[in-house]
Design a protein around this motif. Sequence first.
Motif, short mmCIF file in Angstrom:
data_model
loop_
_atom_site.label_atom_id
_atom_site.label_comp_id
_atom_site.label_asym_id
_atom_site.label_seq_id
_atom_site.Cartn_x
_atom_site.Cartn_y
_atom_site.Cartn_z
N ALA A 292 0.84 -1.20 0.00
CA ALA A 292 0.00 0.00 0.00
C ALA A 292 0.87 1.25 0.00
O ALA A 292 0.56 2.24 -0.68
N ILE B 54 -7.22 0.92 -1.49
CA ILE B 54 -6.08 0.14 -0.99
C ILE B 54 -5.72 0.51 0.44
O ILE B 54 -5.65 -0.35 1.32
N GLU C 12 -6.08 -1.89 3.92
CA GLU C 12 -4.93 -2.38 4.67
C GLU C 12 -4.92 -1.84 6.10
O GLU C 12 -4.54 -2.54 7.04
N THR D 288 -5.91 4.31 -4.70
CA THR D 288 -4.93 4.32 -3.60
C THR D 288 -5.56 4.78 -2.30
O THR D 288 -5.42 4.13 -1.26
#
Length: 316
Positions: free
Chosen positions: A53, A284, A288, A280
Motif C-alpha cells: 500500500a 487500498i 490495509e 490508492t
Amino acid sequence: MEPLLAVKVGCLVSLLFLTLVCGLVPAQVQWFQIKAATGRHRRILSFISCFAAGVFLGACLMHMVADALTDIQGELGKQLRQAGAGWNLTGSHNDSSGAGACGAELDYPFAELIISCGFFLVFLTESLVLHCCRSASPSHGDPAAGKEPGAPSVLHSHGAPGPGGPSPGSFRALVLFVSLSLHSVFEGLAVGVQQGEAGALQLCLAVLAHKGVIAFSLGLQLVQGGTPPRWRLLYLGLFALMSPAGMAMGIGLSLSGGAAGGLAMALLEGVAAGTFLYITFLEILPQELSSPEPPLAKFSFVALGFALMAVIAVWA
C-alpha cells in the motif's frame, strides 16, 4: 545508433521478464493467499500488504501525479505559445502581449482539473457498479436476508461476487490494472525516445527498480482481492507488455524522427493518475489500515513502501 538501439532492446526484454516474474510470484504462490493464513503467517502477509500500500501511495504521488502535472502543464504551455505565436504573425498583437496572454491562461490549474476528472470518473463508475450489484441482489431490501453468518457483504467483499452481481473487488482490480498499464506505456515511451545511451540506460534502470516493486504489489492485490487465477494471469501478462510496448513505440518514433508525447497523451496520463489516486486513497489504504494488526507497525510498513518509491523518484 546501433549501440543505442541495443541498449533499448535490452531494456525492453529486461522490463518484460522482471515484470512477469515479480508479478507472478505473489499471484501464483499459495503462501501469499491471506485467506488461508493464520497467526504469524497472517500478520506477516498483512505487513507485506501494508508495504505494498505504501508502494502504491508513493507511485501515486511521487510518480503518476507528479508526471501528469508536469506533462499537462508543459503541453498546454507549448500549445498556447504556438497559438500565441500564430496570433502574433497576423500583426494584431506584439510578442509581449501574446506571452502575457499565454501566461494568464496557464494561471488556471488545468492539470489538477484533469486528474480530478479521472478521480471522479472512477468514483462514478464504481458507484454505478455497486448500485447495480445492490439492485440485482435478491436480498437488497434486507441486508441480512439470504446471508449466512460470516459471509462477506456484496458492497465490501474483495472476493467472490455476491448473488446476482459482479464482485466490486474485480472492478477495483480492473481499474488498478488499467491505470498502472497506461502509466507503464508512458514510462516505456520515455525510455524509447532517448537519444543517448547513458540517458536511456539510466532511465531504464529507474523504471526497472520501481516496476518490479509495482508488479509485485499488483500481483499481491490481485490474489488478496479474490481475482480468479485465469484473470490474474491475463492482467499480469498484459501489464508486463505495457512498458515494452511503450518502449517499442518510442524506438519507432526516435528512428522515424517523429515527436513523442503530445497534449492528448498528457491528458490521458492525467486521467490515469486520477484513477490511481482514487484506488490508492479510497480502496487500498483503507483496506490495509482496517486490519487488526498494531497501528504503529502498519504505519511503519506503509511509510517504508512510500520511502522506497520516494528514493527511486530521485532517478526516475
